[in-house]
Design a protein around this motif. Structure first.
Motif, PDB file in Angstrom:
ATOM      1  N   GLY A 154     -18.309   8.262-117.607  1.00  0.00           N
ATOM      2  CA  GLY A 154     -18.223   8.085-116.165  1.00  0.00           C
ATOM      3  C   GLY A 154     -17.078   8.859-115.541  1.00  0.00           C
ATOM      4  N   ILE A 155     -16.811  10.051-116.085  1.00  0.00           N
ATOM      5  CA  ILE A 155     -15.759  10.912-115.547  1.00  0.00           C
ATOM      6  C   ILE A 155     -16.374  12.266-115.205  1.00  0.00           C
ATOM      7  N   THR A 156     -15.614  13.112-114.545  1.00  0.00           N
ATOM      8  CA  THR A 156     -16.128  14.430-114.175  1.00  0.00           C
ATOM      9  C   THR A 156     -16.154  15.347-115.395  1.00  0.00           C
ATOM     10  N   PRO A 157     -17.013  16.367-115.388  1.00  0.00           N
ATOM     11  CA  PRO A 157     -17.017  17.331-116.492  1.00  0.00           C
ATOM     12  C   PRO A 157     -15.661  18.016-116.668  1.00  0.00           C
ATOM     13  N   ALA A 158     -14.953  18.290-115.582  1.00  0.00           N
ATOM     14  CA  ALA A 158     -13.630  18.912-115.689  1.00  0.00           C
ATOM     15  C   ALA A 158     -12.656  17.981-116.414  1.00  0.00           C
ATOM     16  N   THR A 180      -9.299   6.161-122.303  1.00  0.00           N
ATOM     17  CA  THR A 180     -10.473   7.026-122.160  1.00  0.00           C
ATOM     18  C   THR A 180     -10.619   7.947-123.368  1.00  0.00           C
ATOM     19  N   ASP A 181      -9.504   8.460-123.893  1.00  0.00           N
ATOM     20  CA  ASP A 181      -9.560   9.307-125.077  1.00  0.00           C
ATOM     21  C   ASP A 181     -10.082   8.513-126.276  1.00  0.00           C
ATOM     22  N   TYR A 182      -9.604   7.291-126.410  1.00  0.00           N
ATOM     23  CA  TYR A 182     -10.059   6.419-127.491  1.00  0.00           C
ATOM     24  C   TYR A 182     -11.556   6.122-127.350  1.00  0.00           C
TER      25      TYR A 182
END
Length: 72
Positions: free
Chosen positions: A48-52, A23-25
């Protein structure tokens, strides 16, 4: 399909080689290809992840020296 699979395999191999979470990549790809700076909310939407989770991701990238963040 084979080209898409080869591209995905290459991205996964590069993420492992750089010792980055996938995900970082993926986030780095969005950040580098965006014509304008991306905030955590837009990055979260694209991944597609949460803002947090996006904020934590950006914190990791910043701590590793991959990004510079300016708070507004």
């Amino acid at each position: 399909r084979e080209a898409n699979r080869a591209s995905a395999d290459l991205d996964a191999a590069l993420a492992r080689r750089l010792r980055m979470k996938q995900t970082d990549y993926d986030a780095m790809g969005h950040l580098m290809s965006s014509p304008a700076p991306l905030g955590p909310n837009e990055l979260a939407r694209r991944l597609g992840i949460t803002p947090a989770s996006s904020t934590e991701l950006v914190d990791r990238l910043e701590a590793a020296g991959h990004v510079h963040r300016e708070r507004s």
